[in-house]
Design an enzyme around this catalytic site. Structure first.
Site, PDB file in Angstrom:
ATOM      1  N   LYS A 159       0.747  -1.345   0.132  1.00  0.00           N
ATOM      2  CA  LYS A 159      -0.013  -0.003   0.104  1.00  0.00           C
ATOM      3  C   LYS A 159       0.769   1.278  -0.004  1.00  0.00           C
ATOM      4  O   LYS A 159       0.537   2.182  -0.746  1.00  0.00           O
ATOM      5  CB  LYS A 159      -0.728   0.102   1.366  1.00  0.00           C
ATOM      6  CG  LYS A 159      -1.891  -1.212   1.015  1.00  0.00           C
ATOM      7  CD  LYS A 159      -2.858  -1.334   2.233  1.00  0.00           C
ATOM      8  CE  LYS A 159      -3.953  -2.751   2.181  1.00  0.00           C
ATOM      9  NZ  LYS A 159      -4.436  -3.307   3.437  1.00  0.00           N
ATOM     10  N   GLN A 186      -4.294  -1.588   9.717  1.00  0.00           N
ATOM     11  CA  GLN A 186      -4.335  -2.867   9.156  1.00  0.00           C
ATOM     12  C   GLN A 186      -4.771  -4.165   9.993  1.00  0.00           C
ATOM     13  O   GLN A 186      -4.551  -4.226  11.149  1.00  0.00           O
ATOM     14  CB  GLN A 186      -2.760  -3.206   8.931  1.00  0.00           C
ATOM     15  CG  GLN A 186      -2.665  -4.479   7.997  1.00  0.00           C
ATOM     16  CD  GLN A 186      -3.185  -4.498   6.691  1.00  0.00           C
ATOM     17  OE1 GLN A 186      -3.109  -3.329   6.027  1.00  0.00           O
ATOM     18  NE2 GLN A 186      -3.912  -5.627   6.252  1.00  0.00           N
ATOM     19  N   ASP A 216     -10.952   2.983   4.514  1.00  0.00           N
ATOM     20  CA  ASP A 216     -10.931   1.643   4.530  1.00  0.00           C
ATOM     21  C   ASP A 216     -12.398   1.159   4.519  1.00  0.00           C
ATOM     22  O   ASP A 216     -12.862   0.261   4.289  1.00  0.00           O
ATOM     23  CB  ASP A 216     -10.160   0.918   5.674  1.00  0.00           C
ATOM     24  CG  ASP A 216      -9.317  -0.052   5.212  1.00  0.00           C
ATOM     25  OD1 ASP A 216      -9.187  -0.515   4.023  1.00  0.00           O
ATOM     26  OD2 ASP A 216      -8.660  -0.766   6.116  1.00  0.00           O
TER      27      ASP A 216
END
Ligand code: NDP
Length: 298
Positions: free
Chosen positions: A54, A98, A121
């Site tokens: 990412k 994450q 996200d």
């Protein structure tokens, strides 16, 4: 029938090019670039690898990335405090925590600490709640499910009135994909480990999404001729023939199913690249929204 192969890498590279143009324009005309903070707790090798990918992609499209790596034994307060600090940092427009977090941490409380307007996200409970309701738009849609829909659109799938079957009911893939399909007026069946007669249920589908994490599970006789099939699965299997001793495969038996489906994604090379492209897109959007908000005196 031989299926049209939906090239996720190609679609994702077009999206990345558009993002790169937009970030350059932003830097030139407004004097700043979008910034993404990544929060990684512990040393799970897959999570480390995902975060690295990412960050690399951010760099390539002109998004600034700020990495925060915390030790496995970090406490709940420490992580929530960091996330809140990032929430107040004007250089940072998106925050990615994450997942999964180590087992001793309360994941939902950490996600709750991400301000809604930086939840790139799309996993903040409020954004997920809005996604699950009729006519309530989340600020951000989770990246993998959004990528699934985009690939179906690219392939020319018709959603209205279609029978859609989603294999898998996880919070990060199966359930949000099902909601996105319902919002597009498909009739959706969600399958899971207790579903009976799975092949027959799948065979009803005009649109079949596989997100189970079981290598090559979906066979040709599970698929209705002419169906659109999206393979989210990404599974490492042993392969003594390959140099590394393993290879990656999806949840769909690609070689069999391509003879039956109208369109099919490969894995790798299908949904995976779309997930990161979606994250970059959401980060750009977060930065654009914050700028508009500032300019409107907010
Ligand atoms: P989870 O393990 O969280 O969920 C799997 C789902 O599949 C569960 O709902 C489970 O049912 C169901 N399931 C498992 N085995 C069976 C079975 N034999 N029959 C029917 N249903 C079954 O996985 P994720 O949703 O996180 O991921 C799914 C796959 O997608 C994985 O391969 C993962 O690596 C991949 N993935 C890929 C991404 C990408 O960017 N390409 C991003 C995220 C995931 P139950 O709920 O009953 O346990």
């Amino acid at each position: 029938m031989t299926a049209k192969i939906i090239d996720g890498e190609l679609v994702a590279s077009r999206i990345r090019d558009q993002i790169a143009d937009a970030t350059e324009k932003m830097a030139r005309e407004q004097g700043f670039r979008p910034g993404l903070a990544t929060v990684l707790v512990g040393d799970n090798p897959s999570s480390r690898q995902y975060v690295r990918m990412k960050q690399n992609r951010c760099k390539k499209v002109g998004i600034l990335s700020f990495g925060y790596n915390l030790p496995e034994e970090s406490g709940q307060d420490e992580i929530e405090d960091l996330v809140r600090k990032l929430g107040n940092d004007p250089k940072i427009h998106g925050i990615l925590v994450q997942l999964p977090l180590p087992g001793h941490l309360d994941e939902e409380a950490v996600l709750n600490a991400v301000p809604l307007h930086k939840d790139v996200d799309g996993f903040h409970p409020v954004n997920i709640g809005r996604l699950s309701m009729k006519e309530r738009n989340p600020l951000f849609v989770p990246c993998t499910p959004a990528g699934v829909i985009r690939l179906l659109e690219e392939a020319g799938a018709q959603f209205e009135g279609a029978e859609a079957v989603v294999l898998g009911r996880s919070n990060i893939v199966g359930l949000p994909v099902a909601m996105l399909l319902i919002h597009r007026n498909a009739t959706v069946t969600v399958c899971h480990s207790r579903t009976k007669n799975l092949p027959a249920v799948c065979r009803r589908a005009d649109i079949l999404i596989a997100a189970v994490g079981r290598p090559l599970m979906v066979k040709a006789d599970w698929v209705k001729p002419g169906a659109f099939v999206i393979d989210v699965g990404s599974n490492r299997i042993d392969d003594p023939q390959s140099e590394k001793g393993y290879r990656w495969v999806g949840d769909v038996d690609f070689d069999e199913v391509k003879e039956v489906a109208a369109a099919l994604t490969p894995s790798p090379g299908g949904v995976g690249p779309m997930t990161i492209a979606g994250l970059l897109q959401n980060t750009l959007q977060a930065a654009q929204r914050l700028e508009e908000h500032k300019n409107s005196g907010g």
